[in-house]
Design an enzyme around this catalytic site. Structure first.
Site, short mmCIF file in Angstrom:
data_model
loop_
_atom_site.label_atom_id
_atom_site.label_comp_id
_atom_site.label_asym_id
_atom_site.label_seq_id
_atom_site.Cartn_x
_atom_site.Cartn_y
_atom_site.Cartn_z
N GLY A 101 -35.98 1.07 -1.39
CA GLY A 101 -36.21 -0.52 -0.84
C GLY A 101 -34.95 -1.41 -1.37
N SER A 102 -35.53 -2.68 -1.41
CA SER A 102 -34.45 -3.78 -1.75
C SER A 102 -33.92 -3.66 -2.91
CB SER A 102 -35.29 -5.26 -1.46
OG SER A 102 -34.58 -6.14 -2.06
N THR A 103 -32.82 -4.31 -2.97
CA THR A 103 -32.02 -4.46 -4.44
C THR A 103 -32.69 -5.36 -5.27
OG1 THR A 103 -30.46 -6.16 -3.38
CG2 THR A 103 -29.78 -3.98 -3.27
#
Length: 129
Positions: free
Chosen positions: A59-61
């Site tokens: 997923g997202s940073t």
């Protein structure tokens, strides 16, 4: 078991094991440490003060900052063990000061095992099954 050091430190605790990757952003509640991702094998379980064992992140940073936020809110895992730590988890554990190693055969670790994680030398020991 010997692995690669991602973030140094030593800790002991009970393992909570996921066979699936974990996405911290939207996957774990930053205020409670409870897994909130719908359908995830750990949904509804707390990671607080446990040694969180999972294959890799996803997923997202923003997940890096969620890991940091978990630590700031005193609901973070005591340590993290991965098969492969990617940059999101690596950045988060380093920012938060959470001991972490990877390149571990996580299939040898079961939910509820008591572990000693020595991320200063890259080693994990199963103390009690």
């Amino acid at each position: 078991m010997k692995g690669r050091i991602i973030s140094p430190g030593k800790t002991e605790g009970v393992a909570i094991v996921s066979p699936e990757p974990i996405g911290f952003y939207g996957g774990i509640d930053i205020k409670t440490g409870i897994v909130i991702e719908k359908g995830h094998p750990l949904e509804g379980k707390s990671v607080t003060d446990k040694i969180l064992v999972f294959p890799s992140g996803k997923g997202s940073t923003v997940g890096s900052y969620v890991i940091y936020g978990l630590k700031k809110n005193n609901v973070a895992p005591a340590g993290i063990i991965n098969k492969e730590t990617e940059t999101i988890v690596a950045t988060g554990v380093i920012l938060a000061g959470i001991p972490c190693i990877d390149q571990i055969d996580i299939d040898k670790i079961k939910d509820g095992d008591t572990l000693f994680l020595d991320a200063d030398i890259g080693e994990v020991k199963i103390i009690k099954k």
